[in-house]
Motif scaffolding. Structure first.
Motif, PDB file in Angstrom:
ATOM      1  N   ALA A 514      22.249 -10.810  21.049  1.00  0.00           N
ATOM      2  CA  ALA A 514      21.347 -11.952  21.118  1.00  0.00           C
ATOM      3  C   ALA A 514      19.970 -11.445  21.542  1.00  0.00           C
ATOM      4  O   ALA A 514      19.838 -10.767  22.552  1.00  0.00           O
ATOM      5  N   ILE A 515      18.955 -11.781  20.749  1.00  0.00           N
ATOM      6  CA  ILE A 515      17.594 -11.312  20.988  1.00  0.00           C
ATOM      7  C   ILE A 515      16.676 -12.515  21.135  1.00  0.00           C
ATOM      8  O   ILE A 515      16.794 -13.492  20.385  1.00  0.00           O
ATOM      9  N   MET A 516      15.763 -12.446  22.070  1.00  0.00           N
ATOM     10  CA  MET A 516      14.867 -13.567  22.382  1.00  0.00           C
ATOM     11  C   MET A 516      13.419 -13.110  22.223  1.00  0.00           C
ATOM     12  O   MET A 516      13.062 -11.988  22.566  1.00  0.00           O
ATOM     13  N   PHE A 517      12.570 -14.017  21.730  1.00  0.00           N
ATOM     14  CA  PHE A 517      11.140 -13.743  21.586  1.00  0.00           C
ATOM     15  C   PHE A 517      10.332 -14.797  22.339  1.00  0.00           C
ATOM     16  O   PHE A 517      10.774 -15.945  22.483  1.00  0.00           O
ATOM     17  N   SER A 518       9.155 -14.366  22.827  1.00  0.00           N
ATOM     18  CA  SER A 518       8.224 -15.203  23.591  1.00  0.00           C
ATOM     19  C   SER A 518       8.698 -15.447  25.012  1.00  0.00           C
ATOM     20  O   SER A 518       8.244 -16.379  25.669  1.00  0.00           O
ATOM     21  N   ALA A 519       9.551 -14.585  25.514  1.00  0.00           N
ATOM     22  CA  ALA A 519       9.951 -14.636  26.923  1.00  0.00           C
ATOM     23  C   ALA A 519      10.409 -13.219  27.307  1.00  0.00           C
ATOM     24  O   ALA A 519      11.099 -12.564  26.516  1.00  0.00           O
ATOM     25  N   PRO A 520      10.025 -12.733  28.487  1.00  0.00           N
ATOM     26  CA  PRO A 520       9.264 -13.455  29.516  1.00  0.00           C
ATOM     27  C   PRO A 520       7.779 -13.552  29.238  1.00  0.00           C
ATOM     28  O   PRO A 520       7.083 -14.330  29.863  1.00  0.00           O
TER      29      PRO A 520
END
Length: 706
Positions: A514-520
């Motif tokens: 799972a990859i997240m963008f715009s955080a932190p």
């Protein structure tokens, strides 16, 4: 280098600093002396000596006396008259802080020598007694002490007459007492007549302040007493001194019944009191008989007149007459209020710097910054409070302020070492941790450690979820070592792609990422970054699978879901663990989109939120999908680049069939069946043909599995 090793090596640096400070302290350069003297001066300013009535008085040749009697030098007969009056008043000793080095210019012989006079007048003057002889006669029958001025120059006269006995106990004090090469002495006639003769000379410190009065000086390598020592000897009618010294210096001087501890130089540290009017008597009052009772007193004769230039700087601030320095030294001897700069004071100061420096260095290296700083302040405060107590309670001159400066320097050196170690450890953790956690997250947390606290904030983010088809069965068919090796190689490549696009690794669960963008760190283009990352992962995954198949190794295809939405991001790991992640419906939706690929035969599904933010990427519609557990349908798309057999430009045949599907036209079934027959690799076309054949219609369908 690990922090512990760096601190250990830094301990050597701190020790070198401490040893260097000890060397400077022992060499006692001028700056160290100035600091020490300033500390002792401050002690006296805070608590000067309480004036006690002592048998010591100053007969002051003050401005008023000079106005009434005439400018100095007065006629020796006038001085003799003053001595007679003091002797009659019962003075224990009359001590001149005045040098009678030249004959009285008012004597008849001097007048004859300096002037041409008529014979009868000259004969009359020659018959008159000499003033210096008259003064010498008075000195002989009085208990008087004259002064001499010790000089640095050898051109001055030699040591004055010895009028005392000397008992030396221990080593010679000559190497320690103030040394001079010559002396300006009184007239020989006067010197022989007096009961004693002592050095009037002070040895001020580099700042010009008089803090010590010698009891003995060395003149041409011979010991001679000071004016203070002779005043005490003559006033007690004793004929000898006892000097007790060792290889470390002078320890004590015994004069009659008095035992006087001294500095190693044989000097007294003068404990000054505030100016006292009762200490001084104007000389004119002695001469006119109006002086107060003086019986049993040591009389110091000197001047406070500015024109006679016998003024000295005092530790209390301001200027005092030189004769008052002598008088105050006598007062503290006779009232037993001596300052005590013991021979072991230096050893205590050196040991304080050494032992406390070692302790403080260890504390600064081992403890966190705040506790070590508190302990440092407490230690320095206690040391200086102890030194102040020693002065107040025991009149002990112990300088623990200068070692405290050294302690602060040692603490500073240790703090620098610890700071460098923390920085290096921070860089090491950053480098090591960044191999497993997103570099942008690590950098952000290093710059903003307050974000490690619990809680989160709401913001718009994009997500990429991946999973491998049939990974569980693949694990069962291979040895664990081989399967893990393949998986690690795969995950390393996928995570590297995510980091290149500045994504944050949310989590790894088995083979799922799972990859997240715009955080932190907020990213204005997070949707484009997420889609670009997903497309690169897809390209890598297909290439990776193909290369393994060529080696005869089975490996499943990677399914990918991409979505964007409003979530809460922060640390949700509780108080015992840091777990930075996002919570919210978009996270679940992205997971469902990844799973949707398995049902519809695609590899990459994106939501309408992603498609609207990336119009430059060609996509084909999947349909309105009611994901498992959701109440509202999501418009889903498949990037053409991610198709098993990518299509250049737009996929017009599929779009034509989809328009029929969307319109509910019955021709849609034939269109998808025809397209599926032409494209046996097109899983999405086969999915729509199958669902239409099963009786469904329209572009809306329900996802029955997670």
């Amino acid at each position: 280098m690990p922090k512990s090793r760096l601190i250990s090596s830094g301990g050597g640096f701190c020790l070198a600093v401490l040893l260097g400070l000890l060397m400077v302290f022992l060499l006692d350069p001028l700056p160290v002396q100035k600091v020490r003297n300033a500390v002792f001066d401050q002690y006296q300013r805070w608590q000067p000596r309480d004036y006690q009535q002592a048998p010591v008085r100053i007969v002051d040749l003050d401005e008023e006396s000079l106005r009434r009697i005439g400018q100095w030098p007065w006629s020796r007969t006038q001085v003799a008259t003053m001595v007679d009056k003091l002797e009659q008043a019962g003075a224990a000793a009359i001590v001149f802080d005045v040098l009678f080095a030249e004959p009285d210019r008012t004597s008849p012989a001097q007048l004859l020598r300096n002037n041409s006079l008529p014979a009868d007048l000259a004969a009359g003057l020659a018959a008159l007694p000499d003033h210096d002889t008259q003064f010498a006669e008075v000195l002989k029958r009085s208990n008087t002490v004259l002064g001499f001025a010790a000089e640095r120059s050898a051109t001055a006269g030699g040591p004055p007459l010895s009028r005392f006995g000397m008992v030396l106990q221990g080593d010679s004090p000559l190497p320690f007492v103030p040394a001079f090469r010559g002396a300006s002495r009184p007239l020989t006639e006067l010197e022989k007549a007096a009961r004693g003769i002592g050095a009037m000379t002070f040895k001020p410190d580099a700042d010009g302040v008089v803090r010590r009065v010698p009891l003995f000086v060395s003149v041409a390598d011979e010991l001679r007493p000071s004016l203070v020592a002779e005043a005490l000897r003559v006033s007690q009618r004793t004929g000898r001194y006892r000097i007790i010294s060792s290889q470390a210096g002078v320890q004590r001087v015994d004069i009659g019944q008095l035992q006087i501890p001294t500095a190693i130089s044989g000097e007294l540290w003068v404990y000054f009191s505030r100016p006292q009017q009762s200490r001084s008597i104007p000389a004119w009052q002695v001469l006119d008989g109006s002086a107060p009772p003086l019986a049993g007193s040591i009389i110091m004769i000197g001047t406070s007149a500015q024109g006679l230039q016998d003024l000295r700087f005092s530790p209390l601030g301001g200027i005092i007459p030189g004769v008052e320095v002598h008088a105050q030294a006598l007062e503290q001897v006779l009232t037993d209020t001596l300052l005590n700069r013991t021979n072991w004071a230096l050893a205590v100061e050196v040991l304080t710097l050494l032992l406390c420096g070692l302790l403080l260095g260890v504390l600064a290296l081992k403890l966190p910054a705040l506790p070590s700083a508190v302990l440092m302040v407490l230690l320095v405060t206690l040391l200086n409070a102890g030194a102040w107590y020693g002065f107040v309670a025991h009149r002990l001159l112990l300088d623990l302020f200068t070692p405290s400066i050294g302690l602060l320097l040692v603490y500073g050196a240790a703090s620098i070492v610890r700071h460098m170690a923390a920085e290096r450890e921070q860089r090491w953790v950053h480098a090591a941790f960044s191999r497993y956690v997103s570099p942008n997250l690590v950098s952000h947390l290093v710059a903003h450690p307050e974000r490690l606290t619990l809680g989160g904030q709401r913001q718009m983010c994009s997500f990429v979820f991946t999973d491998i088809t049939g990974f569980t069965s693949m694990m069962e068919r291979r040895t664990p070592e081989a399967a893990v090796s393949l998986l690690n190689d795969y995950l390393e490549q996928v995570i590297g792609i995510a980091f290149r696009h500045e994504g944050t690794l949310d989590r790894i669960v088995g083979d799922a990422v799972a990859i997240m963008f715009s955080a932190p760190i907020p990213q204005a283009d997070h949707q484009q970054r997420a889609l670009s990352c997903a497309l690169e992962i897809n390209r890598f995954a297909q290439s990776y699978v193909a290369s393994l198949h060529e080696q005869g190794i089975e490996f499943g295809h990677t399914r990918i879901g991409v979505h964007s939405g409003d979530v809460v991001v922060g640390n949700f790991g509780g108080s015992t663990i840091f777990d930075y992640r996002a919570l919210g419906d978009p996270v679940n939706t992205t997971s469902r989109l990844e799973s949707l690929n398995r049902q519809i035969g695609t590899l990459l599904c994106v939501s309408e939120a992603i498609r609207e933010s990336c119009p430059q990427v060609e996509m084909r519609p999947v349909g309105e999908v009611l994901l498992k557990g959701k109440a509202e349908a999501v418009q889903v798309f498949e990037p053409l680049e991610a198709m098993v057999m990518p299509v250049a430009g737009r996929d017009e045949p599929y779009e034509a069939a989809y328009r029929l599907l969307e319109a509910g036209d019955l021709e849609a079934l034939a269109a998808f069946e025809h397209l599926s027959a032409q494209r046996p690799w097109d899983g999405l076309a086969a999915f729509h043909a199958k669902r239409l054949l099963a009786g469904e219609n329209g572009a809306r369908f329900v996802m029955t599995q997670k």
